[in-house]
Motif scaffolding. Structure first.
Motif, PDB file in Angstrom:
ATOM      1  N   ALA A 276      62.026  66.113  21.704  1.00 36.21           N
ATOM      2  CA  ALA A 276      60.852  65.514  21.067  1.00 36.21           C
ATOM      3  C   ALA A 276      59.575  65.972  21.770  1.00 36.21           C
ATOM      4  O   ALA A 276      59.578  66.298  22.960  1.00 36.21           O
ATOM      5  N   LEU A 277      58.478  65.981  21.017  1.00 32.56           N
ATOM      6  CA  LEU A 277      57.167  66.321  21.559  1.00 32.56           C
ATOM      7  C   LEU A 277      56.154  65.266  21.137  1.00 32.56           C
ATOM      8  O   LEU A 277      56.317  64.615  20.097  1.00 32.56           O
ATOM      9  N   GLY A 278      55.125  65.111  21.937  1.00 29.75           N
ATOM     10  CA  GLY A 278      54.060  64.186  21.597  1.00 29.75           C
ATOM     11  C   GLY A 278      52.706  64.764  21.959  1.00 29.75           C
ATOM     12  O   GLY A 278      52.598  65.625  22.842  1.00 29.75           O
ATOM     13  N   LEU A 279      51.681  64.297  21.271  1.00 32.74           N
ATOM     14  CA  LEU A 279      50.305  64.674  21.579  1.00 32.74           C
ATOM     15  C   LEU A 279      49.444  63.430  21.428  1.00 32.74           C
ATOM     16  O   LEU A 279      49.418  62.811  20.370  1.00 32.74           O
ATOM     17  N   GLY A 280      48.787  63.045  22.516  1.00 33.59           N
ATOM     18  CA  GLY A 280      47.943  61.857  22.486  1.00 33.59           C
ATOM     19  C   GLY A 280      46.651  62.093  23.241  1.00 33.59           C
ATOM     20  O   GLY A 280      46.490  63.102  23.935  1.00 33.59           O
ATOM     21  N   TYR A 281      45.730  61.146  23.129  1.00 35.89           N
ATOM     22  CA  TYR A 281      44.436  61.324  23.786  1.00 35.89           C
ATOM     23  C   TYR A 281      43.730  59.982  23.941  1.00 35.89           C
ATOM     24  O   TYR A 281      44.104  58.971  23.342  1.00 35.89           O
ATOM     25  N   THR A 282      42.689  59.988  24.754  1.00 36.04           N
ATOM     26  CA  THR A 282      41.749  58.876  24.831  1.00 36.04           C
ATOM     27  C   THR A 282      40.337  59.433  24.868  1.00 36.04           C
ATOM     28  O   THR A 282      40.104  60.539  25.382  1.00 36.04           O
ATOM     29  N   THR A 283      39.411  58.674  24.334  1.00 35.51           N
ATOM     30  CA  THR A 283      38.003  59.077  24.366  1.00 35.51           C
ATOM     31  C   THR A 283      37.278  58.457  25.555  1.00 35.51           C
ATOM     32  O   THR A 283      36.098  58.713  25.759  1.00 35.51           O
ATOM     33  N   TYR A 284      37.977  57.632  26.332  1.00 41.45           N
ATOM     34  CA  TYR A 284      37.367  56.994  27.499  1.00 41.45           C
ATOM     35  C   TYR A 284      37.582  57.859  28.737  1.00 41.45           C
ATOM     36  O   TYR A 284      38.638  58.453  28.907  1.00 41.45           O
ATOM     37  N   GLU A 285      36.593  57.900  29.596  1.00 38.23           N
ATOM     38  CA  GLU A 285      36.654  58.775  30.766  1.00 38.23           C
ATOM     39  C   GLU A 285      37.659  58.247  31.782  1.00 38.23           C
ATOM     40  O   GLU A 285      37.541  57.105  32.261  1.00 38.23           O
ATOM     41  N   VAL A 286      38.653  59.051  32.099  1.00 39.93           N
ATOM     42  CA  VAL A 286      39.658  58.691  33.098  1.00 39.93           C
ATOM     43  C   VAL A 286      39.882  59.875  34.032  1.00 39.93           C
ATOM     44  O   VAL A 286      39.757  61.035  33.629  1.00 39.93           O
ATOM     45  N   ASP A 287      40.211  59.562  35.275  1.00 39.66           N
ATOM     46  CA  ASP A 287      40.496  60.600  36.269  1.00 39.66           C
ATOM     47  C   ASP A 287      42.006  60.768  36.344  1.00 39.66           C
ATOM     48  O   ASP A 287      42.719  59.855  36.737  1.00 39.66           O
ATOM     49  N   THR A 288      42.494  61.928  35.970  1.00 35.00           N
ATOM     50  CA  THR A 288      43.925  62.194  35.987  1.00 35.00           C
ATOM     51  C   THR A 288      44.320  63.202  37.073  1.00 35.00           C
ATOM     52  O   THR A 288      45.421  63.720  37.082  1.00 35.00           O
ATOM     53  N   THR A 289      43.401  63.455  38.013  1.00 38.44           N
ATOM     54  CA  THR A 289      43.700  64.390  39.097  1.00 38.44           C
ATOM     55  C   THR A 289      44.336  63.643  40.265  1.00 38.44           C
ATOM     56  O   THR A 289      44.089  62.463  40.478  1.00 38.44           O
TER      57      THR A 289
END
Length: 290
Positions: A276-289
């Motif tokens: 399975a594959l997925g693609l998602g997002y958010t428009t709110y600023e988040v730090d993923t580093t």
């Protein structure tokens, strides 16, 4: 006031990222045969997929018990926390959120603000990251209001492509005949969340076409959100190389968007199946580093 952030294991956020932002985890369980495993603690993905592939019956999954949650809350209380923002996968696909609410009512001296993310996986994790990164930057009431707005479909969204129908068949969501016909026609269902429920979006023949269709929908939504600080995630179910290629392709198309690669762990992969594959997002600023 001292605020803790908790997320359940189905966010599949990297451990180092959770450590960086002091995010606590409560695990869901996957049951294979007569043995129960805490997700991300007692079983790794490689072991899980081998076990699932070799069995006629699907593994079972279960939410954390109220007792497990009470133990976590008691430990947080002992560390001086007065409030907990607890982010969980959609209440329409798991009782985890409801158990968080019940546990919060059972422990005095600490207040639980349970969040029904209405989604799952890393997209749910975006909410936990936002909470952790802003818990000292704004009043709690304002932060909870922002989270409520953040989880609306227009701001945080996801689509999932099912590669094999065998898990839907084993789980009773398809009859043998439906699964056989669907497999012969190479049907790849696209799913999404609507009113906190995961429901069919479209049925597409071949995975390549399904991925293209998700890209088309993503492009429409990115045009609507143009100028916002988008962070997106590609999610794979034991299909790392395919997920990596898709993410790199999307990065070339959207150089201004931050992309991350994540995975479906045992609890969610039990239902979506391998590939399975997925693609998602958010428009709110988040730090993923990290």
């Amino acid at each position: 006031m001292k605020i803790a952030v908790v997320v359940d294991s189905t966010s599949y956020l990297p451990k180092d990222l959770k450590k960086k932002h002091d995010i606590h985890t409560i695990p869901l369980n996957v049951i294979i045969g007569d043995r129960s495993y805490r997700e991300d603690e007692d079983i790794d993905n490689d072991t899980f997929f081998v076990s699932m592939r070799d069995r006629d019956e699907l593994p079972r999954t279960s939410q954390p018990s109220i007792g497990d949650y009470i133990l976590l809350l008691e430990s947080l209380k002992a560390e001086g926390y007065t409030d907990v923002i607890s982010v969980h996968l959609s209440s329409q696909i798991s009782g985890t959120y409801q158990n968080a609410v019940a546990a919060g009512q059972s422990v005095e001296g600490i207040e639980v603000h349970a969040i029904d993310s209405e989604v799952a996986c890393y997209v749910q994790g975006f909410i936990a990251l936002y909470a952790a990164q802003n818990k000292e930057r704004m009043p709690l009431a304002d932060l909870l209001s922002q989270i409520d707005e953040m989880k609306r479909r227009k701001n945080t969204n996801a689509y999932f492509i099912v590669d094999t129908l065998s898990n839907l068949q084993k789980g009773g969501r398809l009859t043998n005949a439906q699964a056989l016909i669907g497999s012969m026609l190479k049907v790849k269902p696209i799913l999404h969340f609507k009113d906190a429920k995961i429901v069919p979006f479209e049925k597409i023949r071949t995975k390549k076409k399904a991925m293209k269709r998700v890209e088309e929908v993503f492009a429409e939504e990115m045009a609507f959100h143009k100028g916002k600080p988008i962070t997106a995630v590609v999610i794979h179910s034991n299909a790392y190389e395919e997920g990596q290629r898709w993410m790199e392709s999307l990065e070339r198309q959207y150089p201004d968007i931050t992309f991350r690669l994540s995975y479906f762990g045992p609890v969610i992969a039990t239902h979506l199946g391998e590939g399975a594959l997925g693609l998602g997002y958010t428009t709110y600023e988040v730090d993923t580093t990290y």
